[in-house]
Design an enzyme around this catalytic site. Structure first.
Site, PDB file in Angstrom:
ATOM      1  N   ASP A   1     -22.037 102.636 -45.856  1.00  0.00           N
ATOM      2  CA  ASP A   1     -20.748 102.009 -45.683  1.00  0.00           C
ATOM      3  C   ASP A   1     -21.024 100.779 -44.821  1.00  0.00           C
ATOM      4  OD1 ASP A   1     -17.961 102.018 -45.673  1.00  0.00           O
ATOM      5  OD2 ASP A   1     -17.954 102.816 -43.635  1.00  0.00           O
TER       6      ASP A   1
ATOM      7  N   ASP B   1     -18.827 106.896 -41.468  1.00  0.00           N
ATOM      8  CA  ASP B   1     -18.334 107.330 -40.158  1.00  0.00           C
ATOM      9  C   ASP B   1     -16.845 107.574 -40.101  1.00  0.00           C
ATOM     10  OD1 ASP B   1     -17.486 104.789 -40.491  1.00  0.00           O
ATOM     11  OD2 ASP B   1     -18.051 104.083 -38.493  1.00  0.00           O
TER      12      ASP B   1
ATOM     13  N   ASP C   1     -14.499 108.614 -45.274  1.00  0.00           N
ATOM     14  CA  ASP C   1     -15.818 108.920 -45.856  1.00  0.00           C
ATOM     15  C   ASP C   1     -16.035 110.420 -46.058  1.00  0.00           C
ATOM     16  OD1 ASP C   1     -16.582 106.246 -45.836  1.00  0.00           O
ATOM     17  OD2 ASP C   1     -17.223 106.354 -43.757  1.00  0.00           O
TER      18      ASP C   1
END
Length: 811
Positions: free
Chosen positions: A496, A698, A702
Site C-alpha cells: 500500500d 496498515d 486493508d
C-alpha cells in the site's frame, strides 16, 4: 421460493438469519409422499447429518407423523428412527448457546468438508470449526482446553517414568536398583497406563477413523506405534514366559516399551496444543473490527428532541446527529452541517475528507471538529464495516493451518511400515528358529514400535517456536506457523503506498514564490490563513512554517470553499489559498504565471499536492505538500527484489501520482484509484493465476486484503485490526521488516524439512534391524533399548537442529 426476498437491493431478512435458515432446512429436509415435491426439488436434507440426499437414488427413508424423511445412509436412518423428536427439534445441533443457530462447521485443513454439527474431520481427524462471523464471546476452543489438560497430566506422569527408565544411562540408576527390575516394570505399567489410555485416547480414535476413511495420516502411525508398544509391554510384564529366550535377560525379564509409548503421546499432544493455540488467536481480528463500531447513536426525533439509542435500534431513514470527535455510527448521507472526517480507516489516506450536505459518510469513521446531521442509509449487516468483517471472517477461515508435511509423509510411511511388519512376521514364521511364531510376532511388533516417530510431532512446533522468538528479537512478530510456511513460497508482494512506502503524514516540501514575491512572505500568508482550518494539509503548512521560524499573523473573515480552498484577510490584504479550481472560480487562468502553472503540474507529477497562494487577484506563489517516502523504502525494495519477489503498488491515489512514486522506486506494477474492496479482489485475481501473494498494509481498509492474501503483513504503526488480520506484524513499520520476515520464513521451512528428515531417518534405519535382518549374520535382535535410543536420538537431533534458528542472520 428463496428465503431472501430482494426488494430494492436490500435484504429484508437480514435480521432473522436463524428464522430463515430454519425455515429453509424445514423445507429441504422432508418431502411428502406426493410427487410434486420430488419434481420441485431433486435433493432434500438429511435431518440427522444435514447432508443433501438425492431423491430416487434408493436411499433409506422413514415415515413419521404423516411425512417421509430421507437419509444419506442406514446409520442416519437408524439414529432418527430411535428418537425422531430429538432430531426434529434440532436438539442434536445445540452446541454452546453462543454459536448462532444454523451455523455450519468446516475443517481448517480441508475446507471442502462442511457439516451441520460439530465433530471431527473425516480426512485428518482435526476438530471442525464453526463458519461465519464469530460472535466475539465464544470463549476458548473446547478442543484446546481438553488437549491442554491431557498434555499437563500426561507430562506430570511421564517425567518420573523417564527418570525410572533412562536413569541407569544418566548415572541415576539408584531408583531402579532400589525397586528391583520386576517392581520397576509394574511401576512403569502404573504410570504409563493413564498417559496412553486417557491422554492419548483422541489419537487412537483419530487413528481408527483414518483407517475407516482410508486417509492414513500421522495419527494412524502414532496409534499403531503407541498401541503396539503398550500391548507388547503389558504382555511382557504379565507373561514373560511367552517370549523366546533371545528376548529375556539373565533374570528372565523381558524389556518393556512403556516409556516410549508415553513419551510419544506427550510430545504429540504438545505439538497439537501449540497448533490449536495459534488457530485460537485468529478470532481476535474480528473482535477488534467489531469494536470499531459506535455502540450508540443520537437520533433526532420528528419533534426535534434528541435521544441516544443503541445502534441496533437505528433504522434506515432516521436522522442522526454526529458530534465533534465522535465516531459516525452508521452509513448515510449528510443533510446538514459541515466537518472534515478522518476516513483513514477506509481509505488508508492520512488526509481528512471534507463533508457537506449531500456527501456520503461511513460508519466507524471519526468526525473532526464540526457537527453533522446524517440521514441513515444502511444499518446492520449492510454497512461497509459489517461487509469488511464478513470478508475477514471468510478469508481467515479459508486458510489451512500449516499443512502438515508430516501427514503427507505419514501417508506413504504407514503402508510401508505395515508391509515390512507383515513380511517380518511371515519370514520368521517360515524360517525362524523355534518358537517361530513367537519370534515372528515379536519382530512384527518391534517394527511397528521403532517406526513410530515421536519426533514427527515435534518437528514443526520446535522450529516454529524458535523462529517466533528469533523474529521477535528482529522486530518481526509472527502470528502463527502457517504464515511462516506460506511466506517462504510467496512470489508477489502488494504494498500500500500511504503509510507503508511513505510516512503517512503530509509535510510541507516546497514554497515557490512568483516573480516579485519573497518565499517567506508567501509562506507567512499561507500559514496565517490556514491556521484557522483543521484540514491535515493546513496542519502540514502551519507546522512547516513554524519549523522554518516564520512569524504568523492573525487571519480575519476566514472562509472555506469546499473542494477548492480557503480565503480570508491577513494584514489587511485579501488572501486566498487553493487548487486550480479556485483560480477558475476567481476568474484567473494563471496566464500571466504560466511558468508557475507548469511548475505546479511538474510537482503534481511527482506526487505532490500543490496549492496556489493569491494576494487580491494576483498569484503570489505556490506551496507544495507531500507525503514523503520513508528513508528505508528504496533499499528495502532492492532487497525484496533480490529475494525473488515481484512488487505491486496498490493505492487510492490517481494514476499520475502513483506512476511518479513507482518510477522512483523501481516498482514492477501499479494499481491506482483502488478502493478498499478492490485490494482483496486484486489479490484473488492474482491467486487465481497461481501466484502466492503477500500484502503489506496498515489501515482497517486493508484488513480484508490482509486476510485474503496468502500472507498478510501489518505495519506496526497501523490499526489494530490490520495487525490482528495479518500473519506478520512489523514493529517498526518499515519495509526492511518484510525482508527480515522473508529470510526468516525461508530459513524456518528449510529447518522443518531437515527436522522431518531427522525425525524419520533413525526410525527408517531401525525398521529393517527390528524386522530381524541382521539376525542370520550377527545374531542381533532389537532390544527395547535400541528402539528407545532411536527415539531419543531423533528427538535430540530435532530439538538441537531447531535451536540453530536462534542464530540465523536476517540483516
Amino acid at each position: 421460493m428463496d428465503t431472501k426476498t430482494r426488494t430494492g437491493g436490500h435484504d429484508h431478512h437480514h435480521h432473522q438469519p436463524e428464522r430463515s435458515h430454519a425455515a429453509h432446512s424445514q423445507h429441504g429436509s422432508h418431502s411428502s409422499n406426493g410427487d410434486h415435491t420430488v419434481a420441485e426439488s431433486a435433493t432434500v436434507k438429511d435431518p440427522v447429518c444435514g447432508m443433501s440426499v438425492t431423491l430416487g437414488a434408493g436411499k433409506p427413508s422413514f415415515a413419521h407423523d404423516g411425512r417421509t424423511w430421507h437419509f444419506c445412509s442406514q446409520k442416519c436412518h437408524d439414529r432418527f428412527a430411535a428418537d425422531p423428536a430429538h432430531y426434529l427439534s434440532g436438539a442434536h445441533k445445540r452446541q454452546a448457546s453462543t454459536v448462532p443457530a444454523g451455523t455450519q462447521y468446516t475443517c481448517p485443513m480441508h475446507p471442502e468438508i462442511v457439516r451441520d454439527a460439530p465433530g471431527d474431520c473425516p480426512k485428518c481427524g482435526m476438530a471442525l470449526e464453526p463458519m461465519g462471523v464469530p460472535s466475539g464471546d465464544e470463549g476458548p476452543n473446547p478442543e484446546l482446553v481438553d488437549f491442554r489438560r491431557r498434555f499437563w497430566i500426561g507430562a506430570v506422569l511421564t517425567v518420573p517414568l523417564l527418570l525410572l527408565t533412562m536413569g541407569p544411562f544418566l548415572g541415576l540408576g539408584f531408583a531402579r536398583d532400589l525397586l528391583g527390575e520386576r517392581a520397576a516394570q509394574w511401576v512403569e505399567l502404573a504410570l504409563s497406563t493413564p498417559v496412553v489410555l486417557w491422554a492419548g485416547w483422541p489419537f487412537f480414535v483419530r487413528g481408527v477413523k483414518s483407517v475407516v476413511n482410508r486417509s492414513l495420516n500421522m495419527f494412524t502411525l502414532i496409534g499403531l506405534g503407541v498401541g503396539s508398544a503398550y500391548l507388547f509391554s503389558i504382555v511382557a510384564v504379565l507373561f514373560p514366559g511367552l517370549f523366546p529366550d533371545g528376548f529375556r535377560d539373565a533374570q528372565g525379564h523381558v524389556g518393556v516399551y512403556f516409556e516410549a509409548g508415553a513419551v510419544i503421546v506427550v510430545l504429540v499432544l504438545l505439538g497439537q496444543v501449540m497448533e490449536l493455540g495459534a488457530r485460537e488467536r485468529t478470532g481476535s481480528a474480528i473482535r477488534a473490527l467489531l469494536d470499531l463500531a459506535a455502540k450508540t447513536a443520537h437520533v433526532i426525533r420528528a419533534d426535534g428532541r434528541e435521544e441516544e439509542i443503541p445502534l441496533e435500534e437505528v433504522v434506515v431513514g432516521d436522522h442522526v446527529r454526529v458530534r465533534p470527535g465522535d465516531k459516525v455510527p452508521v452509513d448515510g448521507v449528510v443533510i446538514d452541517g459541515r466537518s472534515s472526517i478522518d476516513e483513514s480507516m477506509l481509505s488508508g489516506e492520512a488526509v481528512a475528507v471534507e463533508k457537506v450536505a449531500g456527501d456520503p459518510v461511513t460508519g466507524a469513521t471519526i468526525n473532526g471538529t464540526g457537527s453533522l446531521i446524517v440521514e441513515v442509509k444502511r444499518v446492520g449487516g449492510d454497512t461497509v464495516l459489517s461487509q469488511i468483517v464478513a470478508m475477514v471472517a471468510n478469508a481467515q477461515r479459508s486458510r489451512a493451518p500449516i499443512q502438515k508435511l508430516a501427514d503427507s509423509v505419514a501417508g506413504m510411511f504407514v503402508p510401508a511400515v505395515i508391509g515390512v511388519a507383515i513380511l517380518a512376521f511371515i519370514a520368521w514364521a517360515a524360517w525362524g528358529p523355534a518358537p517361530a511364531l513367537s519370534y515372528g510376532l515379536v519382530a512384527a511388533v518391534a517394527v511397528l514400535i521403532i517406526a513410530c516417530p515421536c519426533a514427527l510431532g515435534l518437528a514443526t512446533p520446535m522450529s516454529i517456536m524458535t523462529a517466533t522468538g528469533r523474529g521477535a528479537q528482529a522486530g518481526v512478530l509472527i502470528k502463527n506457523a502457517e504464515a511462516l510456511e506460506r511466506f517462504a513460497k510467496v512470489d508477489t508482494l502488494i504494498v500500500d503506498k500511504t503509510g507503508t512506502l511513505t510516512v503517512g503524514k503530509p509535510k510541507l516540501v516546497a514554497v515557490l514564490p512568483a516573480a516579485g514575491h519573497q518565499e517567506a512572505e508567501v509562506l507567512r500568508l499561507a500559514a496565517s490563513l490556514e491556521r484557522g482550518s483543521e484540514h491535515p494539509l493546513a496542519e502540514a503548512i502551519v507546522s512547516g512554517a513554524e519549523e522554518r521560524g516564520v512569524e504568523l499573523a492573525k487571519a480575519d473573515e476566514f472562509e472555506a470553499i469546499t473542494g477548492k480552498g480557503v480565503k480570508g484577510v491577513v494584514d489587511g490584504q485579501a488572501v486566498a489559498l487553493g487548487n486550480a479550481a479556485l483560480l477558475t472560480e476567481l476568474g484567473l487562468d494563471g496566464g500571466a504565471s504560466g511558468a508557475l502553472v507548469e511548475a505546479a503540474n511538474a510537482r503534481r507529477d511527482e506526487g505532490e499536492t500543490v496549492m496556489f497562494v493569491l494576494i487580491g487577484s494576483e498569484i503570489a506563489g505556490l506551496v507544495s505538500v507531500a507525503d514523503p517516502l520513508k528513508e528505508t523504502t528504496l533499499e528495502a525494495l532492492k532487497a525484496l527484489h533480490a529475494e525473488g519477489l515481484k512488487i505491486i503498488m496498490a493505492t487510492g491515489d490517481n494514476e499520475r501520482t502513483a506512476r511518479a512514486v513507482a518510477g522512483r522506486l523501481g516498482i514492477d506494477e501499479i494499481r491506482a484509484d483502488v478502493l478498499p474492496a478492490d485490494k482483496a479482489r486484486i489479490i484473488k485475481e492474482l491467486q487465481a493465476k497461481g501466484h502466492k501473494v503477500a500484502m503489506a498494509g496498515d489501515g482497517v481498509n486493508d484488513a480484508p486484503a490482509l486476510a485474503q492474501a496468502d500472507v498478510g503483513i501489518a505495519m506496526g504503526t497501523g490499526a489494530d485490526v490490520a495487525i490482528e488480520s495479518a500473519g506478520f506484524t512489523l514493529v517498526k513499520g518499515d519495509l526492511n521488516g518484510i525482508v527480515r520476515a522473508r529470510r526468516l520464513a525461508r530459513a524456518t521451512m528449510r529447518n522443518i524439512k531437515q527436522n522431518l528428515f531427522f525425525a524419520l531417518v533413525y526410525n527408517a534405519a531401525g525398521v529393517p534391524v527390528a524386522a530381524g535382518i541382521l539376525y542370520p549374520f550377527l545374531g542381533i535382535l532389537v532390544s527395547p533399548m535400541l528402539a528407545a535410543a532411536a527415539m531419543s536420538l531423533s528427538s535430540i537431533s530435532v530439538i538441537s537442529n531447531a535451536l540453530r534458528l536462534r542464530s540465523v542472520r536476517l540483516e
